[in-house]
Design an enzyme around this catalytic site. Structure first.
Site, short mmCIF file in Angstrom:
data_model
loop_
_atom_site.label_atom_id
_atom_site.label_comp_id
_atom_site.label_asym_id
_atom_site.label_seq_id
_atom_site.Cartn_x
_atom_site.Cartn_y
_atom_site.Cartn_z
N SER A 225 12.82 -11.82 9.77
CA SER A 225 13.55 -11.98 8.41
C SER A 225 12.95 -11.54 7.23
CB SER A 225 14.00 -13.64 8.48
OG SER A 225 12.65 -14.17 8.47
N ASP B 270 12.70 -23.27 1.16
CA ASP B 270 12.32 -22.24 1.67
C ASP B 270 10.98 -21.59 0.95
OD1 ASP B 270 11.80 -19.49 3.00
OD2 ASP B 270 13.48 -19.07 2.88
N HIS C 282 10.48 -17.02 2.54
CA HIS C 282 11.25 -15.79 2.41
C HIS C 282 11.11 -15.51 0.80
CE1 HIS C 282 13.02 -17.15 6.22
NE2 HIS C 282 12.72 -15.58 6.34
#
Ligand SMILES: *[C@@H]1O[C@H](CO)[C@@H](O)[C@H](O)[C@H]1NC(C)=O
Ligand SMILES: *[C@@H]1O[C@H](CO)[C@@H](O)[C@H](O)[C@H]1NC(C)=O
Ligand SMILES: *[C@@H]1O[C@H](CO)[C@@H](O)[C@H](O)[C@H]1NC(C)=O
Ligand SMILES: *[C@@H]1O[C@H](CO)[C@@H](O)[C@H](O)[C@H]1NC(C)=O
Ligand SMILES: *[C@@H]1O[C@H](CO)[C@@H](O)[C@H](O)[C@H]1NC(C)=O
Length: 373
Positions: A126, A349, A352
């Site tokens: 990702s 998160d 990311h």
């Protein structure tokens, strides 16, 4: 170099001389100052002190920042921090300043002209998705007709700009080596790459693999490791990473013709799960971080896979170009979505990166390196 002159930038071959008079060099820790990609010295600058990946973040709120905004249709919900309500926006206004040379601004039109009818393929997890979405937003914003195709089927996501014949795709692949579904369970085959045929035919390949190797417990997506005829339930994950990346390096050496395809490895991006690493006792992790760490050193521990990756790449007969983003991401504790990843305040998160944001700099580095020849 002509491109730089057109852009109104000083030819950056001259800059190290100028800058060395103006700036104090701050050297990173040992891990970060190892240089294995000598190409940088030969091609970006004649000055041995210039390494694109050693530097610091500088506040730079120009009106041409960032290169795209939330109107880009490809940002993806989890990365669109502004749309998800992130209240601060200084994080959009830093530029990466290498010690001793200057990064050219990303000129999307120039990129598209140079890469007319070319194929660019990201292969990885990702974080590849994060970098891919950044690049397609930058290119889309630079296309006057805004004519594009965008699609996803199974593991392959595609984007193209028919006006230029450019395609920029992402193939999801967390380990690069094979994960086989067998009777005993999911077997991670450290010495086998059978999906490599999908990687052939691109003009630029940008690989990435690391974070999935660190997973344990519920997050771990395999049941066994296999190496040769040996199948084991557990082994040191970094040892497994080293074997797998060596398998990948051998695959590239054997299958890629460097005169046709440029191979990059997107280096390991830092996570900010523990604010103690940067001596911040007021916060737990990346939440409420609104500024980068200043300077050129990260006070916390080295990322374990970094040294392995550098060693594997330097042992390749035709070394991939390492986009060594570890230090520059370590310094950006403010760059993550945190609770603005679209999953509500309970979903945090710190792995990311917001878009627009730090991955735009990874692409700017990619652009700078591609410009060199
Ligand atoms: C970007 O590149 C294009 C094509 O090479 C050029 O015409 C244009 O002037 C450049 N833009 C800037 C801002 O330098
Ligand atoms: C940049 O920041 C300064 C000081 O915070 C502010 O006065 C100025 O308006 C900002 N410029 C832009 C283009 O955001
Ligand atoms: C968009 O691209 C398609 C395919 O090349 C073309 O047929 C169409 O005319 C283009 N549209 C615009 C607005 O440029
Ligand atoms: C962070 O704290 C550690 C341990 O207290 C100390 O050794 C280190 O110098 C500090 N680093 C910074 C950047 O303040
Ligand atoms: C790379 O080669 C050196 C020298 O042969 C060796 O010591 C090192 O272990 C190799 N690195 C990896 C990751 O295999």
């Amino acid at each position: 170099m002509a491109a730089f002159a057109r852009l109104g930038f000083l030819d950056y071959r001259c800059l190290p001389l100028l800058l060395s008079l103006l700036i104090v060099f701050v050297h990173g820790d040992d891990i970060n100052s190892h240089e294995i990609v000598t190409e940088i010295d030969d091609q970006v600058t004649d000055d041995d002190n210039c390494n694109l990946f050693q530097g610091s973040w500088v506040f730079y709120n120009s009106s041409s920042n960032p290169l795209y905004d939330s109107s880009c249709p490809f940002i993806g919900g989890g990365f669109d921090c502004q749309k998800n309500g992130r209240p601060d926006n200084d994080y959009l206004n830093y530029r990466w300043q290498p010690n001793g040379c200057e990064l050219p601004r990303f000129n999307g039109t120039d990129f598209l002209e140079r890469y007319r009818n070319k194929k660019i393929l990201f292969v990885g997890d990702s974080l590849s998705n994060n970098m891919w979405r950044s690049l397609i937003c930058i290119l889309y914003a630079a296309t006057p007709s805004q004519n594009y195709t965008f699609g996803a089927q199974k593991l392959l996501s595609t984007f193209s700009l028919p006006d230029y014949g450019v395609s920029v795709n992402w193939l999801k692949n967390g380990f690069l080596v094979d994960l086989a579904y067998e009777r005993i369970g999911k077997v991670l085959k450290l010495d086998s790459i059978s999906s490599g045929k999908l990687w052939l035919g691109a003009d630029v390949l940008i690989f990435n693999s690391f974070h999935w190797w660190t997973h344990t417990g519920r997050l771990q997506t395999w049941d066994y490791f296999r190496y040769g005829s040996m199948t084991v339930k557990e082994m040191d994950h970094m040892e497994a990473y080293k074997i797998a990346m060596t398998t990948w390096g051998n695959w590239v050496d054997k299958n890629i013709d460097p005169s046709k395809t440029r191979v990059f490895f997107q280096g390991i991006a830092a996570v900010h799960l523990n604010a103690k690493e940067w001596n911040d006792t007021d916060h737990r992790d990346c939440r409420q971080q609104t500024e980068p760490l200043m300077g050129s050193t990260y006070p916390g521990p080295a990322v374990p896979g970094e040294a392995i990756l550098k060693s594997v790449i330097s042992n390749m007969t035709k070394p991939a170009y390492l986009l060594d983003i570890t230090l520059l991401t370590q310094l950006r504790k403010d760059g993550h979505p945190s609770i603005y990843a679209g999953g509500g305040p309970k979903f945090n998160d710190c792995s990311h990166w917001c878009l627009a944001g730090v991955p735009d700099t990874w692409n700017q580095l990619l652009y700078a390196i591609l410009l060199q020849n």
